[in-house]
Design an enzyme around this catalytic site. Structure first.
Site, mmCIF file in Angstrom:
data_model
loop_
_atom_site.group_PDB
_atom_site.id
_atom_site.type_symbol
_atom_site.label_atom_id
_atom_site.label_comp_id
_atom_site.label_asym_id
_atom_site.label_seq_id
_atom_site.Cartn_x
_atom_site.Cartn_y
_atom_site.Cartn_z
ATOM 1 N N ASP A 155 9.374 1.957 -8.634
ATOM 2 C CA ASP A 155 9.683 0.544 -8.445
ATOM 3 C C ASP A 155 8.947 -0.362 -9.418
ATOM 4 O O ASP A 155 9.451 -1.420 -9.799
ATOM 5 C CB ASP A 155 9.339 0.111 -7.017
ATOM 6 C CG ASP A 155 10.265 0.747 -5.997
ATOM 7 O OD1 ASP A 155 11.375 0.231 -5.820
ATOM 8 O OD2 ASP A 155 9.889 1.765 -5.400
ATOM 9 N N GLU A 178 2.919 7.435 -1.974
ATOM 10 C CA GLU A 178 3.835 7.985 -0.976
ATOM 11 C C GLU A 178 3.386 9.393 -0.595
ATOM 12 O O GLU A 178 2.931 10.157 -1.452
ATOM 13 C CB GLU A 178 5.261 8.009 -1.532
ATOM 14 C CG GLU A 178 5.780 6.609 -1.842
ATOM 15 C CD GLU A 178 7.112 6.570 -2.549
ATOM 16 O OE1 GLU A 178 7.777 5.514 -2.453
ATOM 17 O OE2 GLU A 178 7.487 7.566 -3.194
#
Length: 305
Positions: A74, A58
């Site tokens: 996640d 990210e």
């Protein structure tokens, strides 16, 4: 197609906040719906990407510079690191595993009592695809939903008769909030004694996801308190230290009831930094690099062994 083994490939990225996905063996499936982009859902066994080995990083790139991180919020999967080159030519990086760390993580998680090994997802050919983060594991039925209950009950008992002090801003030491449990609620007051926000007794999913009963809005009171509580629950420091956040990672994950997934991720990182849960940046323990004048960014696909 990505670079060959030992080689590199340069991709120009826009000023943006988003993700860079990479996969091994086959392309990921992305679809559009009226609501926008459908991203891979690792907790959904019927997702078209469920049997593909992949991961993502990210980043945010804007006029103030570049922020790029490796994330395990996640899942823990294909190993990689991120880096950025500074104007003086030096490079800062994070996300590299210790030698043997990939296998060591899965071996450790598999041997952890209490159902934690159920987070590991394997393809029919024997390939380990990923370990789900515990919140996704609860959603997928791979981890008991009650896994954090004992710790929460002990926290509730302690702060029924004692005060939990939260100092959410390191640069504002005089901003403190004081929590006391009453029934099924913990109320936080400011230095004047006024109640500023309250939280219901959280369940495991709220703790692992830092949402629902531990929602953290982008404000200056509830959000910062919730972030601190979330970190304290996941790292199991709320009982050992009534003054939060506890920034000393030597105190993290010491209770038998804790976020064992995050603990094991951090244990295998070369620099100890990781995003084992959403607010792992409380106390600056996250795997993030930042540069105000970035010359180049790096996503390094590391060896599995």
């Amino acid at each position: 197609a990505g670079p060959a083994n030992g080689q590199s490939k340069t991709i120009r990225m826009p000023k943006f906040s988003g993700r860079v996905y990479f996969s091994y063996g086959q392309k990921l499936v992305f679809k559009l719906t009226t609501g926008g982009l459908v991203q891979p859902a690792v907790q959904n066994p019927s997702d078209p990407n469920a049997n593909i080995l992949f991961n993502w990083t990210e980043y945010t790139l804007n006029d103030a510079g570049l922020w790029i991180n490796s994330t395990q919020v996640d899942m823990f999967s294909a190993p990689y690191a991120v880096g950025v080159k500074r104007p003086n030519g030096t490079t800062i990086a994070t996300g590299h595993l210790k030698p043997g760390g990939y296998k060591a993580f899965f071996d450790s998680l598999r041997s952890q009592p209490g159902g934690w090994g159920g987070l590991i997802k394997t393809r029919s050919d024997g390939t380990i695809l990923r370990a789900l983060a515990p919140g996704h594991g609860i959603e997928a039925g791979a981890l008991p939903a009650s896994v954090m209950n004992d710790y929460v009950n002990r926290v509730w008992s302690k702060y029924s008769s004692q005060t939990l002090t939260v100092q959410p801003f390191k640069d504002q030491p005089n901003t403190k909030y004081f929590g006391r449990v009453q029934g099924n609620t913990i109320n936080f007051t400011n230095s004047s004694g006024a109640v500023v926000t309250s939280f219901q007794k959280p369940d495991s999913d709220s703790i692992f996801g830092c949402y629902k009963l531990l929602d953290a809005p982008n404000d200056l009171v509830r959000g910062p308190i919730s972030r601190t509580l979330c970190a304290g629950y996941n790292r199991s420091t709320l009982l050992s230290n009534p003054n939060q956040p506890d920034a000393n990672n030597a105190n993290f994950y010491k209770d038998a009831v804790t976020n064992h997934y995050s603990a094991k991720v951090h244990a295998q990182m070369a620099d100890g930094k990781a995003y084992g849960f959403a607010f792992d940046d409380v106390g600056a323990h996250e795997s993030l690099v930042h540069e105000g004048d970035p010359q180049q960014a790096y996503i390094t696909l590391d060896p599995f062994n």
